[in-house]
Design a protein around this motif. Structure first.
Motif, PDB file in Angstrom:
ATOM      1  N   ARG A   1      36.840  48.902  45.419  1.00  0.00           N
ATOM      2  CA  ARG A   1      37.866  49.777  44.833  1.00  0.00           C
ATOM      3  C   ARG A   1      38.634  50.540  45.906  1.00  0.00           C
ATOM      4  O   ARG A   1      39.861  50.547  45.913  1.00  0.00           O
ATOM      5  CB  ARG A   1      37.200  50.757  43.859  1.00  0.00           C
ATOM      6  CG  ARG A   1      38.179  51.671  43.158  1.00  0.00           C
ATOM      7  CD  ARG A   1      39.102  50.880  42.224  1.00  0.00           C
ATOM      8  NE  ARG A   1      40.129  51.723  41.651  1.00  0.00           N
ATOM      9  CZ  ARG A   1      41.298  51.994  42.214  1.00  0.00           C
ATOM     10  NH1 ARG A   1      41.597  51.479  43.407  1.00  0.00           N
ATOM     11  NH2 ARG A   1      42.190  52.743  41.617  1.00  0.00           N
ATOM     12  N   ILE A   2      37.918  51.177  46.817  1.00  0.00           N
ATOM     13  CA  ILE A   2      38.620  51.922  47.856  1.00  0.00           C
ATOM     14  C   ILE A   2      39.267  50.953  48.850  1.00  0.00           C
ATOM     15  O   ILE A   2      40.321  51.244  49.426  1.00  0.00           O
ATOM     16  CB  ILE A   2      37.685  52.920  48.573  1.00  0.00           C
ATOM     17  CG1 ILE A   2      38.520  53.906  49.400  1.00  0.00           C
ATOM     18  CG2 ILE A   2      36.642  52.209  49.430  1.00  0.00           C
ATOM     19  CD1 ILE A   2      37.730  55.089  49.912  1.00  0.00           C
ATOM     20  N   GLY A   3      38.665  49.782  49.023  1.00  0.00           N
ATOM     21  CA  GLY A   3      39.274  48.774  49.888  1.00  0.00           C
ATOM     22  C   GLY A   3      40.595  48.274  49.355  1.00  0.00           C
ATOM     23  O   GLY A   3      41.539  48.002  50.121  1.00  0.00           O
ATOM     24  N   GLU A   4      40.699  48.155  48.032  1.00  0.00           N
ATOM     25  CA  GLU A   4      41.968  47.753  47.418  1.00  0.00           C
ATOM     26  C   GLU A   4      43.065  48.770  47.732  1.00  0.00           C
ATOM     27  O   GLU A   4      44.202  48.398  48.046  1.00  0.00           O
ATOM     28  CB  GLU A   4      41.776  47.630  45.906  1.00  0.00           C
ATOM     29  CG  GLU A   4      43.032  47.264  45.139  1.00  0.00           C
ATOM     30  CD  GLU A   4      42.823  47.288  43.629  1.00  0.00           C
ATOM     31  OE1 GLU A   4      43.818  47.202  42.896  1.00  0.00           O
ATOM     32  OE2 GLU A   4      41.655  47.413  43.191  1.00  0.00           O
ATOM     33  N   GLU A   5      42.723  50.060  47.664  1.00  0.00           N
ATOM     34  CA  GLU A   5      43.702  51.089  47.988  1.00  0.00           C
ATOM     35  C   GLU A   5      44.085  51.036  49.467  1.00  0.00           C
ATOM     36  O   GLU A   5      45.258  51.211  49.823  1.00  0.00           O
ATOM     37  CB  GLU A   5      43.143  52.475  47.647  1.00  0.00           C
ATOM     38  CG  GLU A   5      42.940  52.712  46.164  1.00  0.00           C
ATOM     39  CD  GLU A   5      44.237  52.607  45.372  1.00  0.00           C
ATOM     40  OE1 GLU A   5      45.293  52.960  45.912  1.00  0.00           O
ATOM     41  OE2 GLU A   5      44.181  52.167  44.202  1.00  0.00           O
TER      42      GLU A   5
END
Length: 358
Positions: free
Chosen positions: A212-216
């Protein structure tokens, strides 16, 4: 050196990544994701443990182990005496900042489809595009995460207290750190009785958080690489032509369409030593017949205070009524705060700028 970290890794298999188990945070979740963006780590397995003997078997360890030793691929920041910061920045690094400092150039180069050694020249700059993006992504994404993980406030708490300022509302849940934190197990969630099953369930949650944070993060890198960076040439061209529209260079005009201009304008002004631009004019969309906007340049990128707001008498009026007040045909609106307005034509919006300057 930080930029050679990716080249330093030589292994015949996928190197094992280690981080701590238990409650997870945004920094190690992103650190793991960033490593896996590189071909070397693409298929890397992950072990989450605090067992020193297990961590010794890992090729790369982040956010655990009490060591910062890039030569051995150890990237922890919790040990006493750790004060490392990103070059030119004051904020102590977290595991995410450490991984980005050492692998960020390679990550960006790979994202741009380049080898790590390729450095295309950024328009109008001395450094390559990769270096420009490396610093920009750190300052606009990673640094806030480093500060959050290390308990560093955006503002000096003592100064805030001395000024008698209080927050109007809680914004604690409105951060990427909070987003990751909410993916941790709750205290009263059922836990499998088998320790291995319990750890596997926790690891699944961590991988969700990392993705999730990697997508951002990937979205941020793509924005700066594919949107922000190409805009630099457009803003430079308008900046170089600013005296065509005002002898003192106070008006910037984008002929085709608006681009993200604030960062580039401030950096160009700093390079030239001339911070005289007050208004930016641009069409609402490409093509003939488009309406035009006049936007005031803020005192700083994140400020709501304009260098020179549009005249107070114009604010909050629209259309024919605004035509009568300004004495200019084709007016569409002026915002009540005076930071932006519009007209049906370039000639009209240019007239608005001229009158506002006068």
């Amino acid at each position: 050196m930080a930029e050679s970290a990716a080249k330093r890794i030589k292994t015949t298999g996928s190197p094992l990544i280690g981080t701590h188990n238990g409650h997870f945070h945004a920094d190690e979740a992103l650190a793991v994701h960033m490593l896996r963006m590189l071909p070397t780590y693409r298929e890397s397995p992950l072990v989450r443990t605090r067992d020193p003997k297990l961590l010794e078997t890992c090729h790369t360890v982040v956010d655990v182990g009490g060591e910062y030793d890039p030569a051995r691929n150890r990237y922890d920041h919790h040990q006493r005496g750790f004060t490392t910061t990103f070059p030119g920045r004051p904020t102590k690094l977290s595991s995410a900042g450490l991984v980005f400092m050492h692998f960020g150039r390679a990550i960006i180069a790979h994202r741009l489809g380049l080898s790590e050694g390729e450095q295309p020249q950024a328009e109008g700059g001395k450094d390559g595009d990769v270096d420009l993006l490396y610093g920009k992504v750190y300052e606009n994404f990673i640094e806030a995460l480093d500060a959050h993980d290390n308990g560093i406030s955006v503002y000096d708490p003592a100064a805030i207290t001395a000024a008698g300022l209080e927050k109007r509302f809680s914004d604690g849940g409105f951060t990427l750190g909070a987003l990751v934190g909410r993916l941790n197990p709750n205290w009263n969630d059922p836990v499998p009785s088998d320790p291995d099953a319990a750890q596997a369930e926790e690891d699944k949650r961590f991988l969700r958080a990392s993705a999730r944070i990697g997508e951002e993060f990937e979205r941020e890198v793509d924005y700066y690489a594919k949107v922000w960076l190409p805009a630099r040439a457009v803003v430079r061209d308008a900046f170089d032509r600013r005296t065509e529209f005002d002898p003192k260079g106070r008006v910037l005009v984008f002929d085709g369409q608006s681009v993200p201009w604030k960062d580039h304008l401030y950096s160009l002004e700093a390079e030239s030593g001339d911070a005289s631009v007050l208004y930016v004019l641009y069409p609402e969309k490409p093509g003939p017949g488009a309406k035009w906007r006049i936007q005031c340049v803020p005192e700083s990128k994140d400020s709501f205070v304009s260098r020179k707001p549009l005249p107070e008498a114009w604010r909050g009026f629209r259309d024919a009524e605004l035509d009568g007040i300004t004495g200019i045909e084709g007016c569409v609106f002026v915002h009540a705060a005076g930071f932006i307005g519009g007209n049906k034509s370039f000639e009209g919006v240019k007239a608005m700028a001229d009158k506002a300057l006068a």
